[in-house]
Design a protein around this motif. Sequence first.
Motif, PDB file in Angstrom:
ATOM      1  N   PHE A 150     -73.259  40.864 -36.719  1.00 57.92           N
ATOM      2  CA  PHE A 150     -74.337  41.809 -37.055  1.00 57.92           C
ATOM      3  C   PHE A 150     -73.815  43.240 -37.027  1.00 57.92           C
ATOM      4  O   PHE A 150     -74.191  44.066 -37.852  1.00 57.92           O
TER       5      PHE A 150
ATOM      6  N   TYR B 177     -81.381  44.154 -36.176  1.00 57.44           N
ATOM      7  CA  TYR B 177     -80.944  43.229 -35.131  1.00 57.44           C
ATOM      8  C   TYR B 177     -80.833  43.936 -33.778  1.00 57.44           C
ATOM      9  O   TYR B 177     -81.291  43.417 -32.757  1.00 57.44           O
TER      10      TYR B 177
ATOM     11  N   ARG C 144     -81.051  40.631 -40.902  1.00 56.15           N
ATOM     12  CA  ARG C 144     -79.595  40.452 -40.937  1.00 56.15           C
ATOM     13  C   ARG C 144     -78.797  41.743 -40.745  1.00 56.15           C
ATOM     14  O   ARG C 144     -77.592  41.681 -40.548  1.00 56.15           O
TER      15      ARG C 144
ATOM     16  N   SER D  60     -67.434  36.357 -41.131  1.00 54.47           N
ATOM     17  CA  SER D  60     -68.506  35.511 -41.683  1.00 54.47           C
ATOM     18  C   SER D  60     -68.050  34.060 -41.710  1.00 54.47           C
ATOM     19  O   SER D  60     -68.791  33.157 -41.303  1.00 54.47           O
TER      20      SER D  60
ATOM     21  N   ALA E 117     -76.587  32.484 -42.488  1.00 53.89           N
ATOM     22  CA  ALA E 117     -76.896  33.428 -41.406  1.00 53.89           C
ATOM     23  C   ALA E 117     -78.100  32.974 -40.576  1.00 53.89           C
ATOM     24  O   ALA E 117     -78.168  33.246 -39.381  1.00 53.89           O
TER      25      ALA E 117
ATOM     26  N   ALA F 104     -86.148  36.260 -44.642  1.00 55.55           N
ATOM     27  CA  ALA F 104     -85.149  35.234 -44.311  1.00 55.55           C
ATOM     28  C   ALA F 104     -85.020  34.216 -45.439  1.00 55.55           C
ATOM     29  O   ALA F 104     -86.004  33.884 -46.100  1.00 55.55           O
TER      30      ALA F 104
ATOM     31  N   ASN G 240     -71.732  43.747 -40.085  1.00 50.94           N
ATOM     32  CA  ASN G 240     -72.573  43.747 -41.281  1.00 50.94           C
ATOM     33  C   ASN G 240     -73.164  45.135 -41.509  1.00 50.94           C
ATOM     34  O   ASN G 240     -73.376  45.558 -42.640  1.00 50.94           O
TER      35      ASN G 240
ATOM     36  N   THR H  47     -85.668  43.074 -42.727  1.00 51.79           N
ATOM     37  CA  THR H  47     -84.473  42.244 -42.876  1.00 51.79           C
ATOM     38  C   THR H  47     -83.717  42.083 -41.562  1.00 51.79           C
ATOM     39  O   THR H  47     -83.046  43.000 -41.100  1.00 51.79           O
TER      40      THR H  47
END
Lengths: 408, 155
Positions: free
Chosen positions: A99, A134, A129, A82, A155, A150, A102, A127
């Motif tokens: 991603f 993703y 993230r 991160s 991010a 968001a 995560n 979401t």
Amino acid sequence: MRLAFVVQRYGTGIAGGSEGHCRELAERLRSRHDITVLTTTAKDYVTWENAFPAGPSTENGVRILRFPVARQRRIKLFADLSDEVFDGTAAAERQQEWFRENGPDAPGLMEHLRTHGRDYDLVLFWTFRYAPSYFGLPLVADRSVLVPTAEEDPAIDLSVLHEYFDKPAGYIFMTPEEQDLVSSRALHPLRHAIVAGIGLEPVPLDVTPRAPIDALSIPRDYLLYLGRVDRNKGCDALLENFQEYAATRPDVTLVLAGPAKMQLPDHPQIRALGYVSDQVRASLLAHARALVVPSWYESLSIVLLEAWNYGVPALVNGRCKVLAGQVTRANGGLYYMFPAEFDEAADYLLTNPAQRDAMGRQGLSYVDREYRWPTVISRVESLLHDVQRHAPRVRHSPPAGVVASAIS
Amino acid sequence: MALAGETEVPVDTVMSELQGRVRERLRAQVLASGGPSQFEDPALFADVEALLHAAASTPDSAKLILPELLGEPDTWRLTTSMRYQSHRAKAPASLIMFLKRYVLMPMFRWLYEYSRDNFERQRRTNHVLFACLQELALETAQLRREIRRLSGDRQ
């Protein structure tokens, strides 16, 4: 319509804004659509440890298909990654790695989307993230609806999102500010999009008893913070601001209701209650002079809507565009950018009861206008039909190479 | 009593009153601590405050001119993340990076996080200062243009 709802965790006991939003919509739309929730067996959003049994189940009439998580999140590695990608110079591969780290990493869920994704009329993703959204959304992009939730956190500045935000066939946003934020990151104007938010049930006013908070010796004049007491929620700045303010106002108390994830000052005018029961929570909300929301990052503050639902005004961090926008649109409270403004705004709300009550009422009118379930559901229904009618469809599964590159 | 849907207390009006009071308080403090006497003029102080406020509210993601002119980012930009690197050959480098990542880092993570948080604050401050300079440069350029136009009119 046959709908799939993809979300990182699912279940009645699971706290979390996006998970709650997904569950509420699934339960309210299930009578009109054939809904399957595609999720993981994780319960804990930090570790993604497998907790629920894998496979099909039903909860409150909603069909759920849970897929196991292949590995838990490597917390320290993720923290380092991160730092690296939020630095702003990381290559696209490292951002995609973010991603992946995560998580939750659920290969079965990806495989299901690849092989059965086109059996659904639409696939909704919550979401941006998390890995299922993703990496999963590109597999069914032609029939996908993204609920990005968001926020203006680091991010959102990842450059790989420019292309990603171009893919969905439709979008459901929580606020106009969130829509602007995502639009500013996408390469092209967004296709079908609505601001829907979340719905609240009306609560009867002036009947919530004070007894539960009297039992805790909560004084009359208090500002309320509700939620996790955490630096990430802006609580460190709130505590500093309040202590400075309290030096001149010995009659005012700050009540913190939620689990503390940071060290709290030992101050006679700060009451930290930790977890509270639903009864205490309702009583705290109904009788507060104002709700304080110090967060920097929000896509929609549900607790703010809850306070207005009780006719209670709010004092919010004005550096968060979403919060300042909500308060201004509703005329339901005040905002502050720095400590001196916090002092003035808190003082105004505490010493002008008529104006304070008016702002609370205005907040309630706003909730009545915008955030009741029939209104929210009708907006969502209209978007789903628009997307289904207008989105161009890919009739066959994408070639294996495309899928592999999307998920590798 | 206000009718349903009527706004009794507009937030914008209240906020501008509150912000005015805060500005006056700040002006008094600046003057009391020996600030420029030009700030005796409340309107001038309000103009200055508005200009700096706009610059300070520049989002982190905003592209600014000055950083681009500073040249290669590696020579001036604060790096807030840790990179595990070694200049040695492959095998020793792997060992060194393993030791850094799994032995040294866990021992010194608290120190790393403390430094990173401070670097992050400095990075944010730099960004705001760059934004302020850009705002001031823009104002100056506009004023110069206006002066040139006015002196052209007079000739």
